[in-house]
Every structure is written in structure tokens, then in C-alpha cells.
Enzyme design. Sequence first.
Site, PDB file in Angstrom:
ATOM      1  CB  ALA A   1      38.379  27.478  37.513  1.00 59.61           C
TER       2      ALA A   1
ATOM      3  NE  ARG B   1      36.094  41.635  41.296  1.00 60.21           N
ATOM      4  CZ  ARG B   1      37.676  40.945  40.629  1.00 60.21           C
ATOM      5  NH1 ARG B   1      37.108  40.473  39.518  1.00 60.21           N
ATOM      6  NH2 ARG B   1      38.029  41.404  40.858  1.00 60.21           N
TER       7      ARG B   1
ATOM      8  N   PRO C   1      42.661  29.427  42.796  1.00 58.39           N
ATOM      9  CG  PRO C   1      42.116  28.950  39.812  1.00 58.39           C
ATOM     10  CD  PRO C   1      42.299  28.056  41.453  1.00 58.39           C
ATOM     11  CG  ASN C   2      40.491  33.918  40.011  1.00 57.40           C
ATOM     12  OD1 ASN C   2      41.414  34.910  39.886  1.00 57.40           O
ATOM     13  ND2 ASN C   2      40.397  33.429  39.000  1.00 57.40           N
TER      14      ASN C   2
ATOM     15  CG  ASN D   1      36.733  25.901  46.782  1.00 55.48           C
ATOM     16  OD1 ASN D   1      36.633  25.074  45.107  1.00 55.48           O
ATOM     17  ND2 ASN D   1      36.282  26.852  46.838  1.00 55.48           N
TER      18      ASN D   1
ATOM     19  NE  ARG E   1      27.735  29.620  39.096  1.00 54.85           N
ATOM     20  CZ  ARG E   1      29.333  29.569  39.783  1.00 54.85           C
ATOM     21  NH1 ARG E   1      30.143  29.472  40.644  1.00 54.85           N
ATOM     22  NH2 ARG E   1      29.590  30.803  39.207  1.00 54.85           N
TER      23      ARG E   1
ATOM     24  CE1 TYR F   1      31.468  31.215  42.939  1.00 52.35           C
ATOM     25  CE2 TYR F   1      32.116  32.886  42.301  1.00 52.35           C
ATOM     26  CZ  TYR F   1      31.932  31.463  42.179  1.00 52.35           C
ATOM     27  OH  TYR F   1      32.183  30.701  41.133  1.00 52.35           O
TER      28      TYR F   1
ATOM     29  CD  GLU G   1      36.684  18.906  44.118  1.00 53.57           C
ATOM     30  OE1 GLU G   1      36.727  17.891  43.802  1.00 53.57           O
ATOM     31  OE2 GLU G   1      35.068  18.909  43.341  1.00 53.57           O
TER      32      GLU G   1
ATOM     33  CG  HIS H   1      33.418  23.612  44.618  1.00 53.03           C
ATOM     34  ND1 HIS H   1      34.183  23.892  44.187  1.00 53.03           N
ATOM     35  CD2 HIS H   1      33.028  21.144  44.422  1.00 53.03           C
ATOM     36  CE1 HIS H   1      34.798  22.956  43.795  1.00 53.03           C
ATOM     37  NE2 HIS H   1      34.392  21.364  43.764  1.00 53.03           N
TER      38      HIS H   1
HETATM   39  O1  CA2 Z   1      31.693  27.705  44.030  1.00 54.86           O
HETATM   40  C1  CA2 Z   1      33.541  27.435  44.613  1.00 54.86           C
HETATM   41  O2  CA2 Z   1      33.915  27.070  45.617  1.00 54.86           O
HETATM   42  C2  CA2 Z   1      34.158  27.259  42.894  1.00 54.86           C
HETATM   43  O3  CA2 Z   1      35.238  26.070  43.270  1.00 54.86           O
HETATM   44  C3  CA2 Z   1      34.400  28.051  43.099  1.00 54.86           C
HETATM   45  C4  CA2 Z   1      35.397  28.659  41.973  1.00 54.86           C
HETATM   46  C5  CA2 Z   1      34.371  27.734  40.323  1.00 54.86           C
HETATM   47  O4  CA2 Z   1      35.266  28.291  39.531  1.00 54.86           O
HETATM   48  C6  CA2 Z   1      34.008  27.272  40.559  1.00 54.86           C
HETATM   49  O5  CA2 Z   1      33.152  26.386  39.091  1.00 54.86           O
HETATM   50  C7  CA2 Z   1      33.075  26.788  41.720  1.00 54.86           C
HETATM   51  C8  CA2 Z   1      35.425  30.125  40.750  1.00 54.86           C
HETATM   52  C9  CA2 Z   1      36.114  31.315  42.928  1.00 54.86           C
HETATM   53  C10 CA2 Z   1      36.822  32.369  42.147  1.00 54.86           C
HETATM   54  O6  CA2 Z   1      35.916  33.753  42.181  1.00 54.86           O
HETATM   55  C11 CA2 Z   1      35.801  34.839  42.330  1.00 54.86           C
HETATM   56  C12 CA2 Z   1      35.655  35.127  41.645  1.00 54.86           C
HETATM   57  C13 CA2 Z   1      34.983  36.604  40.842  1.00 54.86           C
HETATM   58  C14 CA2 Z   1      34.983  36.958  42.659  1.00 54.86           C
HETATM   59  C15 CA2 Z   1      35.166  36.794  43.807  1.00 54.86           C
HETATM   60  C16 CA2 Z   1      35.723  35.007  43.513  1.00 54.86           C
END
Ligand code: CA2
Length: 153
Positions: free
Chosen positions: A76, A17, A9-10, A73, A106, A22, A97, A99
Site C-alpha cells: 500500500a 485472505r 505492509p500486510n 513490493n 483495480r 493475490y 518494483e 506487485h
Molecule cells: O499487488 C500487489 O502486490 C500490491 O502491492 C499488494 C498490496 C496492495 O495494497 C497494492 O495496491 C498492490 C496489498 C498487500 C497485501 O494485502 C493483503 C490484504 C489482505 C490479505 C492478504 C494480503
Amino acid sequence: MKILVLNGPNLNLLGERQPEIYGRDGLGEILRQVRERAKALGVEVDDFQSNEEGALVTKIGESPRQYAGLIFNPAAYTHTSVALRDALDACRLPCVEVHLSNVHRREAFRHTSLTAAACVGQIMGFGARSYLLGLEALVGILREKTGPAPAKA
Ligand code: CA2
């Protein structure tokens, strides 16, 4: 040899953002780099991104029919999903896996991965390069099992 790159997700929002966490590459650019590396390694890659846990569970369940291994990946869902952990255990494919961020630098809630124990290993903190390192590791593992790729004509 075909590998599935799965994104949770996301991750479709990457590049828009939080670039300080990221990086500036969107998911399309990361996948372009993965495909380029896959070509150099002599493997094929498909990709799938979903914001829905059930869709990811279904895709993992179907994956042994088509793929030799997974780069995943779970985003969340890494920190919450027993369903994805069970799906990975059940499918029995080697999974790396990955990230983008180093989750251990974090919030505490990101320090636990429910999915990692169902994976051969975890690579994090290298931005888009985590995916490339994950791909190299996975291909190495698969080649150890099956032997080297045939030489090109
Ligand atoms: O560091 C990573 O790859 C994560 O898997 C990214 C996830 C986070 O929940 C994990 O803890 C670590 C978040 C994915 C994307 O989130 C975004 C949020 C806002 C803008 C762009 C991406």
C-alpha cells in the site's frame, strides 16, 4: 552478488485472505521460490518484510553496504509514500518494483506509484511470478554492469 527482497505492509497476510486477488501462496512460499530461482541464477538473496514505513526506509538506507540491488513490493505504501521514494532515490541501488496484482485493473487510487520513478522498472500482475521475473531482470541489469558470474569449479 547479494540481493534484498523487500516486502511492505500486510504482505505477511498473503495466502490467508483475498486469494482471488493475490493468489494462494503465502509470503514464505513466494520467498522459497525466489531463493530457488536465485540459486539457479547464482546469486544470494536476503528478505525483509515490515508493516512499518520507517523500518522499510531504514532498511533501504542500510542496503548499499550489503546488497547490489533490490526487489521491492512496497504494497500500500506504493501509492502514498514520499519517504520510500526518497529512500530509494538516495540509496541509488537498482530496484525492481513488483506487485502480485495488476494494480491498473483495480481501484483508481492504486494506479499511481510514488515509488516506481525511483526504480529501474516495474513488474505486476503475474502473482508470485512477478517476483521471479523481477529477480531475473535485476540480475540481468547487474550482470550487464559487472560482467558474468565466474564459472563454477
Ligand atoms: O499487488 C500487489 O502486490 C500490491 O502491492 C499488494 C498490496 C496492495 O495494497 C497494492 O495496491 C498492490 C496489498 C498487500 C497485501 O494485502 C493483503 C490484504 C489482505 C490479505 C492478504 C494480503
